[in-house]
Design a protein around this motif. Structure first.
Motif, PDB file in Angstrom:
ATOM      1  N   ASN A   4      17.415  38.359  21.082  1.00 59.50           N
ATOM      2  CA  ASN A   4      16.380  38.321  22.120  1.00 59.50           C
ATOM      3  C   ASN A   4      16.988  38.350  23.517  1.00 59.50           C
ATOM      4  N   ASP A   5      18.117  37.702  23.668  1.00 56.07           N
ATOM      5  CA  ASP A   5      18.841  37.720  24.944  1.00 56.07           C
ATOM      6  C   ASP A   5      19.262  39.151  25.287  1.00 56.07           C
ATOM      7  N   LEU A   6      19.702  39.891  24.274  1.00 59.26           N
ATOM      8  CA  LEU A   6      20.068  41.298  24.450  1.00 59.26           C
ATOM      9  C   LEU A   6      18.858  42.108  24.908  1.00 59.26           C
ATOM     10  N   LYS A   7      17.712  41.881  24.296  1.00 65.71           N
ATOM     11  CA  LYS A   7      16.494  42.618  24.649  1.00 65.71           C
ATOM     12  C   LYS A   7      16.053  42.301  26.074  1.00 65.71           C
ATOM     13  N   VAL A   8      16.184  41.054  26.480  1.00 64.57           N
ATOM     14  CA  VAL A   8      15.846  40.666  27.858  1.00 64.57           C
ATOM     15  C   VAL A   8      16.734  41.416  28.847  1.00 64.57           C
ATOM     16  N   SER A   9      18.014  41.524  28.521  1.00 57.71           N
ATOM     17  CA  SER A   9      18.952  42.227  29.397  1.00 57.71           C
ATOM     18  C   SER A   9      18.586  43.707  29.510  1.00 57.71           C
ATOM     19  N   ILE A  10      18.220  44.337  28.392  1.00 60.34           N
ATOM     20  CA  ILE A  10      17.826  45.747  28.411  1.00 60.34           C
ATOM     21  C   ILE A  10      16.576  45.929  29.261  1.00 60.34           C
ATOM     22  N   ALA A  11      15.617  45.017  29.128  1.00 58.67           N
ATOM     23  CA  ALA A  11      14.381  45.094  29.915  1.00 58.67           C
ATOM     24  C   ALA A  11      14.679  44.964  31.403  1.00 58.67           C
ATOM     25  N   LYS A  12      15.589  44.070  31.751  1.00 59.35           N
ATOM     26  CA  LYS A  12      15.936  43.871  33.164  1.00 59.35           C
ATOM     27  C   LYS A  12      16.626  45.115  33.729  1.00 59.35           C
ATOM     28  N   GLU A  13      17.522  45.710  32.943  1.00 63.49           N
ATOM     29  CA  GLU A  13      18.180  46.940  33.382  1.00 63.49           C
ATOM     30  C   GLU A  13      17.153  48.023  33.673  1.00 63.49           C
ATOM     31  N   SER A  14      16.168  48.166  32.791  1.00 66.78           N
ATOM     32  CA  SER A  14      15.131  49.188  32.969  1.00 66.78           C
ATOM     33  C   SER A  14      14.331  48.924  34.232  1.00 66.78           C
ATOM     34  N   ALA A  15      13.998  47.648  34.462  1.00 72.72           N
ATOM     35  CA  ALA A  15      13.229  47.286  35.661  1.00 72.72           C
ATOM     36  C   ALA A  15      14.027  47.560  36.927  1.00 72.72           C
ATOM     37  N   ASP A  16      15.307  47.217  36.908  1.00 71.25           N
ATOM     38  CA  ASP A  16      16.166  47.447  38.076  1.00 71.25           C
ATOM     39  C   ASP A  16      16.282  48.934  38.380  1.00 71.25           C
ATOM     40  N   LEU A  17      16.352  49.751  37.313  1.00 72.70           N
ATOM     41  CA  LEU A  17      16.481  51.191  37.478  1.00 72.70           C
ATOM     42  C   LEU A  17      15.233  51.776  38.121  1.00 72.70           C
ATOM     43  N   LEU A  18      14.066  51.280  37.708  1.00 72.30           N
ATOM     44  CA  LEU A  18      12.814  51.759  38.292  1.00 72.30           C
ATOM     45  C   LEU A  18      12.666  51.319  39.737  1.00 72.30           C
ATOM     46  N   GLU A  19      13.140  50.097  40.029  1.00 71.43           N
ATOM     47  CA  GLU A  19      13.015  49.557  41.375  1.00 71.43           C
ATOM     48  C   GLU A  19      13.918  50.266  42.360  1.00 71.43           C
ATOM     49  N   ASN A  20      15.093  50.649  41.886  1.00 72.21           N
ATOM     50  CA  ASN A  20      16.077  51.258  42.783  1.00 72.21           C
ATOM     51  C   ASN A  20      15.966  52.780  42.707  1.00 72.21           C
ATOM     52  N   ASN A  21      15.098  53.344  43.524  1.00 70.00           N
ATOM     53  CA  ASN A  21      14.874  54.791  43.464  1.00 70.00           C
ATOM     54  C   ASN A  21      15.945  55.574  44.218  1.00 70.00           C
ATOM     55  N   SER A  22      16.678  54.892  45.101  1.00 68.42           N
ATOM     56  CA  SER A  22      17.708  55.589  45.859  1.00 68.42           C
ATOM     57  C   SER A  22      18.963  55.750  45.005  1.00 68.42           C
ATOM     58  N   TYR A  23      19.565  56.929  45.079  1.00 72.80           N
ATOM     59  CA  TYR A  23      20.777  57.198  44.305  1.00 72.80           C
ATOM     60  C   TYR A  23      21.875  57.603  45.265  1.00 72.80           C
ATOM     61  N   ILE A  24      23.027  56.988  45.123  1.00 75.56           N
ATOM     62  CA  ILE A  24      24.161  57.336  45.970  1.00 75.56           C
ATOM     63  C   ILE A  24      25.267  57.901  45.095  1.00 75.56           C
ATOM     64  N   ASN A  25      25.725  59.087  45.431  1.00 76.38           N
ATOM     65  CA  ASN A  25      26.831  59.717  44.714  1.00 76.38           C
ATOM     66  C   ASN A  25      28.121  59.206  45.334  1.00 76.38           C
ATOM     67  N   VAL A  26      28.829  58.324  44.635  1.00 75.34           N
ATOM     68  CA  VAL A  26      30.014  57.694  45.217  1.00 75.34           C
ATOM     69  C   VAL A  26      31.153  58.686  45.418  1.00 75.34           C
ATOM     70  N   ASN A  27      31.108  59.816  44.727  1.00 69.86           N
ATOM     71  CA  ASN A  27      32.161  60.825  44.875  1.00 69.86           C
ATOM     72  C   ASN A  27      31.927  61.720  46.098  1.00 69.86           C
ATOM     73  N   TYR A  28      30.642  61.969  46.414  1.00 69.94           N
ATOM     74  CA  TYR A  28      30.263  62.757  47.596  1.00 69.94           C
ATOM     75  C   TYR A  28      29.103  62.040  48.284  1.00 69.94           C
ATOM     76  N   PRO A  29      29.397  60.941  48.965  1.00 68.82           N
ATOM     77  CA  PRO A  29      28.326  60.070  49.450  1.00 68.82           C
ATOM     78  C   PRO A  29      27.506  60.614  50.608  1.00 68.82           C
ATOM     79  N   PHE A  30      28.019  61.586  51.373  1.00 72.92           N
ATOM     80  CA  PHE A  30      27.237  62.119  52.488  1.00 72.92           C
ATOM     81  C   PHE A  30      27.286  63.645  52.481  1.00 72.92           C
TER      82      PHE A  30
END
Length: 285
Positions: A63-89
């Motif tokens: 269940n702890d594993l499932k909670v972590s997966i759910a949180k990752e999914s929520a964080d991904l949806l919340e963070n719509n901005s994407y930064i390419n660390v190899n070519y940042p600008f």
């Protein structure tokens, strides 16, 4: 720390546990709907095998594993901005846009590295360095600046660090080392050609070696005493510059220095205070 990173950093998985890991990573949405018995039935394994796997990668239970997966999914949806660390600008970005995007890269490098690092190992490494007679840092190219910066910080508390900066001096330093030395290898990729002959000889001489590089870059584990991983988000070749890896490496070295400083905090504070008048000879107002 993300699920994939937890799995990647766990180097003791059995073939069965690797199979469990592969299914979970590739079927996260499905996992959220399953009970542990359902997963056991799908993979034709026992519930205890799943329990052992989730414990091994750092969760308290399924269940702890499932909670972590759910949180990752929520964080991904919340963070719509994407930064390419190899070519940042981009070519048309103005100075403000460039500055903001590099700020995002730096924040990501620090946060990702914090999530990668084993803080218990950091403490052990700091104590090892603190008790060593000599610390030798082996690296090359841009990481030499980080090594020299660490050397400067250590000098402010009266500790000398050696940073041999050529093939010739590095090998002479290895030959002059003994069991009272501690060696630090800085290499983001872990594939720099200078590493293997150095760590092999240090191992023969009984010198403890600390390697710092991106997650999964410990290719010579037989010769390495401690391995401190940093985030692996930057591409080794396809990149504009080492913006991301430089900050990640600098961050972990600063964390190490801070922990070493705290090992003898009162003594180090006194050393710095007693040194001020000699080191700063500017006229006082």
């Amino acid at each position: 720390m993300k699920l994939e990173k937890k799995i990647e950093l766990c180097d003791s998985l059995t073939p069965l546990e690797t199979e469990i890991a592969s299914y979970i990573v590739n079927n996260k949405d499905t996992i959220m709907k399953l009970k542990i018995q359902d997963l056991a039935d799908i993979l034709f394994i026992s519930k205890s095998a799943i329990h052992r796997f989730v414990k091994k990668i750092g969760f308290n239970g399924f269940n702890d594993l499932k909670v972590s997966i759910a949180k990752e999914s929520a964080d991904l949806l919340e963070n719509n901005s994407y930064i390419n660390v190899n070519y940042p600008f981009q070519e048309n970005d103005n100075p403000r846009e460039i500055a903001f995007k590099l700020l995002e890269v730096y924040e990501k490098a620090v946060k990702d590295t914090f999530e990668c690092v084993d803080l218990n190992q950091v403490k052990e490494v700091a104590q090892l360095i603190d008790t060593a007679d000599m610390v030798d840092i082996y690296t090359h190219a841009h990481n030499s600046n980080i090594a020299e910066n660490f050397k400067d910080k250590m000098l402010t508390i009266g500790r000398n660090v050696n940073c041999p900066n050529s093939f010739y001096n590095q090998r002479l330093t290895v030959l002059a080392s003994n069991q009272n030395h501690v060696a630090i290898i800085l290499s983001y990729s872990g594939k720099a050609t200078f590493i293997l002959p150095i760590v092999k000889k240090l191992y023969e001489k009984g010198v403890k070696v600390i390697q710092i590089g991106k997650a999964g870059s410990n290719y010579y584990s037989k010769y390495i005493t401690y391995y401190l991983p940093i985030s692996d988000s930057e591409n080794n070749r396809d990149r504009m510059s080492q913006f991301y890896s430089h900050i990640a490496m600098q961050y972990i070295m600063d964390v190490l220095y801070a922990c070493i400083y705290n090992e003898r905090r009162k003594k180090n504070i006194k050393y710095i205070y007693d040194s001020i008048d000699y080191m700063d000879d500017r006229p006082t107002e």
